[in-house]
Design an enzyme around this catalytic site. Sequence first.
Site, PDB file in Angstrom:
ATOM      1  N   VAL A   1       0.819  -1.213   0.000  1.00 15.26           N
ATOM      2  CA  VAL A   1       0.000   0.000   0.000  1.00 15.26           C
ATOM      3  C   VAL A   1       0.855   1.266   0.000  1.00 15.26           C
ATOM      4  CG1 VAL A   1      -1.561   1.351   1.470  1.00 15.26           C
ATOM      5  CG2 VAL A   1      -2.059  -1.028   0.986  1.00 15.26           C
TER       6      VAL A   1
ATOM      7  N   LYS B   1      14.876  -3.200   2.030  1.00 17.66           N
ATOM      8  CA  LYS B   1      13.838  -2.768   1.092  1.00 17.66           C
ATOM      9  C   LYS B   1      14.195  -1.402   0.496  1.00 17.66           C
ATOM     10  CE  LYS B   1       9.368  -4.164   1.904  1.00 17.66           C
ATOM     11  NZ  LYS B   1       8.049  -4.163   2.560  1.00 17.66           N
TER      12      LYS B   1
ATOM     13  N   THR C   1      -5.372  -0.334   7.552  1.00 24.02           N
ATOM     14  CA  THR C   1      -6.717  -0.716   7.980  1.00 24.02           C
ATOM     15  C   THR C   1      -6.694  -0.900   9.493  1.00 24.02           C
ATOM     16  OG1 THR C   1      -7.055  -1.816   5.866  1.00 24.02           O
ATOM     17  CG2 THR C   1      -8.532  -2.456   7.674  1.00 24.02           C
TER      18      THR C   1
ATOM     19  N   GLU D   1      -7.627   2.582   2.530  1.00 23.89           N
ATOM     20  CA  GLU D   1      -7.247   2.305   1.142  1.00 23.89           C
ATOM     21  C   GLU D   1      -8.039   1.112   0.621  1.00 23.89           C
ATOM     22  OE1 GLU D   1      -5.457   4.074  -1.022  1.00 23.89           O
ATOM     23  OE2 GLU D   1      -6.286   2.524  -2.307  1.00 23.89           O
TER      24      GLU D   1
ATOM     25  N   LEU E   1      -7.428  -0.187  -2.643  1.00 20.24           N
ATOM     26  CA  LEU E   1      -6.797  -0.770  -3.836  1.00 20.24           C
ATOM     27  C   LEU E   1      -6.730  -2.288  -3.739  1.00 20.24           C
ATOM     28  CD1 LEU E   1      -3.704  -1.823  -3.104  1.00 20.24           C
ATOM     29  CD2 LEU E   1      -3.193   0.601  -3.197  1.00 20.24           C
TER      30      LEU E   1
ATOM     31  N   GLY F   1     -14.863 -20.442  -5.904  1.00 18.66           N
ATOM     32  CA  GLY F   1     -13.469 -20.887  -5.898  1.00 18.66           C
ATOM     33  C   GLY F   1     -13.123 -21.636  -4.630  1.00 18.66           C
TER      34      GLY F   1
ATOM     35  N   GLY G   1      -8.508 -15.695   0.198  1.00 17.92           N
ATOM     36  CA  GLY G   1      -7.283 -15.579   1.002  1.00 17.92           C
ATOM     37  C   GLY G   1      -6.770 -14.168   0.876  1.00 17.92           C
TER      38      GLY G   1
ATOM     39  N   CYS H   1      -5.780  -9.193   3.174  1.00 26.08           N
ATOM     40  CA  CYS H   1      -6.800  -8.335   3.793  1.00 26.08           C
ATOM     41  C   CYS H   1      -8.035  -9.087   4.300  1.00 26.08           C
ATOM     42  CB  CYS H   1      -7.226  -7.247   2.819  1.00 26.08           C
ATOM     43  SG  CYS H   1      -5.922  -6.054   2.517  1.00 26.08           S
TER      44      CYS H   1
HETATM   45  N1  LIG Z   1      -2.160  -5.138   0.581  1.00 27.64           N
HETATM   46  C1  LIG Z   1      -3.355  -4.701   0.231  1.00 27.64           C
HETATM   47  O1  LIG Z   1      -3.896  -5.075  -0.818  1.00 27.64           O
HETATM   48  C2  LIG Z   1      -4.073  -3.684   1.087  1.00 27.64           C
HETATM   49  C3  LIG Z   1      -5.191  -3.004   0.565  1.00 27.64           C
HETATM   50  C4  LIG Z   1      -5.843  -2.079   1.358  1.00 27.64           C
HETATM   51  C5  LIG Z   1      -5.393  -1.837   2.646  1.00 27.64           C
HETATM   52  N2  LIG Z   1      -4.329  -2.524   3.157  1.00 27.64           N
HETATM   53  C6  LIG Z   1      -3.874  -2.220   4.506  1.00 27.64           C
HETATM   54  O2  LIG Z   1      -2.710  -1.388   4.414  1.00 27.64           O
HETATM   55  C7  LIG Z   1      -1.805  -1.682   5.481  1.00 27.64           C
HETATM   56  C8  LIG Z   1      -0.443  -2.055   4.922  1.00 27.64           C
HETATM   57  O3  LIG Z   1      -0.566  -3.253   4.180  1.00 27.64           O
HETATM   58  P1  LIG Z   1       0.578  -3.763   3.201  1.00 27.64           P
HETATM   59  O4  LIG Z   1       0.023  -4.918   2.461  1.00 27.64           O
HETATM   60  O5  LIG Z   1       1.130  -2.610   2.431  1.00 27.64           O
HETATM   61  O6  LIG Z   1       1.673  -4.253   4.278  1.00 27.64           O
HETATM   62  P2  LIG Z   1       3.198  -4.629   4.044  1.00 27.64           P
HETATM   63  O7  LIG Z   1       3.533  -5.628   5.080  1.00 27.64           O
HETATM   64  O8  LIG Z   1       3.423  -4.964   2.600  1.00 27.64           O
HETATM   65  O9  LIG Z   1       4.001  -3.273   4.336  1.00 27.64           O
HETATM   66  C9  LIG Z   1       4.124  -2.678   5.583  1.00 27.64           C
HETATM   67  C10 LIG Z   1       5.514  -2.026   5.649  1.00 27.64           C
HETATM   68  O10 LIG Z   1       5.596  -1.193   6.791  1.00 27.64           O
HETATM   69  C11 LIG Z   1       6.924  -1.229   7.271  1.00 27.64           C
HETATM   70  N3  LIG Z   1       6.930  -0.695   8.641  1.00 27.64           N
HETATM   71  C12 LIG Z   1       6.375  -1.229   9.763  1.00 27.64           C
HETATM   72  N4  LIG Z   1       6.581  -0.405  10.813  1.00 27.64           N
HETATM   73  C13 LIG Z   1       7.240   0.684  10.346  1.00 27.64           C
HETATM   74  C14 LIG Z   1       7.721   1.892  10.941  1.00 27.64           C
HETATM   75  N5  LIG Z   1       7.522   2.169  12.231  1.00 27.64           N
HETATM   76  N6  LIG Z   1       8.369   2.780  10.162  1.00 27.64           N
HETATM   77  C15 LIG Z   1       8.567   2.524   8.851  1.00 27.64           C
HETATM   78  N7  LIG Z   1       8.131   1.410   8.227  1.00 27.64           N
HETATM   79  C16 LIG Z   1       7.478   0.508   8.964  1.00 27.64           C
HETATM   80  C17 LIG Z   1       7.294  -2.680   7.121  1.00 27.64           C
HETATM   81  O11 LIG Z   1       8.697  -2.860   7.137  1.00 27.64           O
HETATM   82  C18 LIG Z   1       6.661  -3.032   5.770  1.00 27.64           C
HETATM   83  O12 LIG Z   1       7.568  -2.821   4.695  1.00 27.64           O
HETATM   84  C19 LIG Z   1      -2.477  -2.788   6.295  1.00 27.64           C
HETATM   85  O13 LIG Z   1      -3.179  -2.213   7.351  1.00 27.64           O
HETATM   86  C20 LIG Z   1      -3.443  -3.417   5.309  1.00 27.64           C
HETATM   87  O14 LIG Z   1      -4.543  -4.005   5.941  1.00 27.64           O
HETATM   88  C21 LIG Z   1      -3.650  -3.428   2.382  1.00 27.64           C
END
Ligand SMILES: NC(=O)c1ccc[n+]([C@@H]2O[C@H](COP(=O)([O-])OP(=O)(O)OC[C@H]3O[C@@H](n4cnc5c(N)ncnc54)[C@H](O)[C@@H]3O)[C@@H](O)[C@H]2O)c1
Length: 436
Positions: A11, A35, A122, A151, A153, A256, A260, A263
Site C-alpha cells: 500500500v 527494502k 486498515t 485504502e 486498492l 473458488g 485468502g 486483507c
Molecule cells: N495489501 C493490500 O492489498 C491492502 C489493501 C488495502 C489496505 N491494506 C492495509 O494497508 C496496510 C499495509 O498493508 P501492506 O500490504 O502494504 O503491508 P506490508 O507488510 O506490505 O508493508 C508494511 C511495511 O511497513 C513497514 N513498517 C512497519 N513499521 C514501520 C515503521 N515504524 N516505520 C517505517 N516502516 C514501517 C514494514 O517494514 C513493511 O515494509 C495494512 O493495514 C493493510 O490491511 C492493504
Amino acid sequence: MRVAMIGTGYVGLVSGACFADFGHDVVCVDKDASKIARLEKGEIPIFEPGLDDLVAANVRQGRLSFAVDGSDAIRQADAVFIAVGTPSRRGDGHADLTYVYAAAEEIAGLIDGFTVVVTKSTVPVGTGDEIEQIIRAKRPDAEFAVVSNPEFLREGAAINDFKRPDRVVVGTEDERAQNVMRELYRPLNLNETPIVFTGRRTSELIKYAANAFLAMKITFINEVADLCEAVGADVQAVARGIGLDKRIGSKFLHAGPGYGGSCFPKDTLALVRTANDYGAPITLVDTTVKVNDARKKAMAGKIARALGGDVKGKRVGILGLTFKPNTDDMRDAPSLDVVPGLQAMGAVVQAYDPEGRHEAEKLLSGVEFKDGPYEAAEAADVLVILTEWDQFRALDLDRVKLLMKQPVVVDLRNVYRPEDMKARGFDYVGIGRGKA
Ligand SMILES: NC(=O)c1ccc[n+]([C@@H]2O[C@H](COP(=O)([O-])OP(=O)(O)OC[C@H]3O[C@@H](n4cnc5c(N)ncnc54)[C@H](O)[C@@H]3O)[C@@H](O)[C@H]2O)c1
C-alpha cells in the site's frame, strides 16, 4: 504538497508512487533497510504490474525518494501517512496495532507546523482516537489533525485502483485537514471521483464493512456452488443469472477455493472481534470466517476425491500458489492449506507460480518448484488450477495431456469449460458445476 509515507509495502509504495505521479513531493519511509536499499537501486521489492515504470519515472523527475530515517521527511510534511502492516494478533484475531502505534510515537517527536497524520492502514474503530492521544501526550504543543483515509486498492490492479477509485473516504471533522486531503486528491476531480467526508470512526468502520461484505459475497457463491454440485446445477450460470440484477452485481461472484490474501481473512476476523467487544456481534461475518476457513481446508479432500479418494504416493501438479493472479503476495493464500493438506495425505506436490515462488519457498516445505506450467504437469496424476494466472487460461491441453501420467484436472477457478475438457479426453472437476 509534501508527503511522508511511513511503511513502504504494497500500500505505501503504490500510494506513494501515485501521489508523486499526481505532482506531490513524496518520501517513502521504511524501517526495513534492505527494502529501501533495493528501491534506491531501482529495484521493486514486490510484484505489482506497472509499478516499476511508475516508480522509475517519479524518481527521475525528483518527486519520489526513499529513506530509512524519516525524520526530515516528517518534519517537512504537510501530510504524514501511516501505511504500516496491521496483521492478525496471534491468539485472538484482533488487529495487531503495534506498528501503527510505534509509527505514531515516531511522528509525534517530529511534527513541525500544522501536520495532517493520515491513517491509511486498515485499523479498528477508535484507533484514530488512540493515535491522537499518543501524539498529544508526547507533544502537547503540536499542531496536528489525525485523519482516517482507508485504502481500497486491490493488489494486481493497484495503480489503476488508486488513480481511478470508485470513491475516496476521508474521516475527519477538522476543516484544515479536509482541505489538505482535498488538495492531495485534487487530480481525481478530473474523473469526478466522489470524496466521502465523514467522521473518523465511521471512516474506520467503512473499510471493514466493505471488506466483510465482499468476503461474504464470495462465501455466499461458494456455498451455492456446493449446492450446485449436489443438485446438478451450474454455479457460473447461477452467478450470471443473479449478477445481472443491478441490486446484486456480477463482481465477487466467482466460486473458488475460498478467499485468502493480505486483507479479507484478517479484516473479517478483526471486525468480528471488534463487534463482540462492543456487544454488537456480527453473526453473518463470524459465520463467513468459519465457512471460509473450513472451505480452504476441504479443498485437499476435493482433489483427492478426483483420484478416487487416495493420493498416497500420487504426484499432484499445482498451477498457481499466490492468493490471486498478478501479485507475489502469499499471505493467507488457499495454497497454504491445500498443499500441506495434500502432503499430509501422502501426495508428492510439484508446483509452478509465475511470480510467487520466492515467497512460497519460505512458507511451503517439501514442494518441488517447477519453471513452467508444463513442467508442473509432467508425470502428474492430477493437475490442479489453484490461481487463475492468465498464462493458465490458454494452455496447450494436448501437450498437457501427453505430459501427465493420467489426464485428471481439478480446476478450482473454473477457468475451463467442462464440456471442452471432456471432449479433449480429460477427467475434469470444477467448482459448482454439477451440470451445464
Ligand atoms: N495489501 C493490500 O492489498 C491492502 C489493501 C488495502 C489496505 N491494506 C492495509 O494497508 C496496510 C499495509 O498493508 P501492506 O500490504 O502494504 O503491508 P506490508 O507488510 O506490505 O508493508 C508494511 C511495511 O511497513 C513497514 N513498517 C512497519 N513499521 C514501520 C515503521 N515504524 N516505520 C517505517 N516502516 C514501517 C514494514 O517494514 C513493511 O515494509 C495494512 O493495514 C493493510 O490491511 C492493504
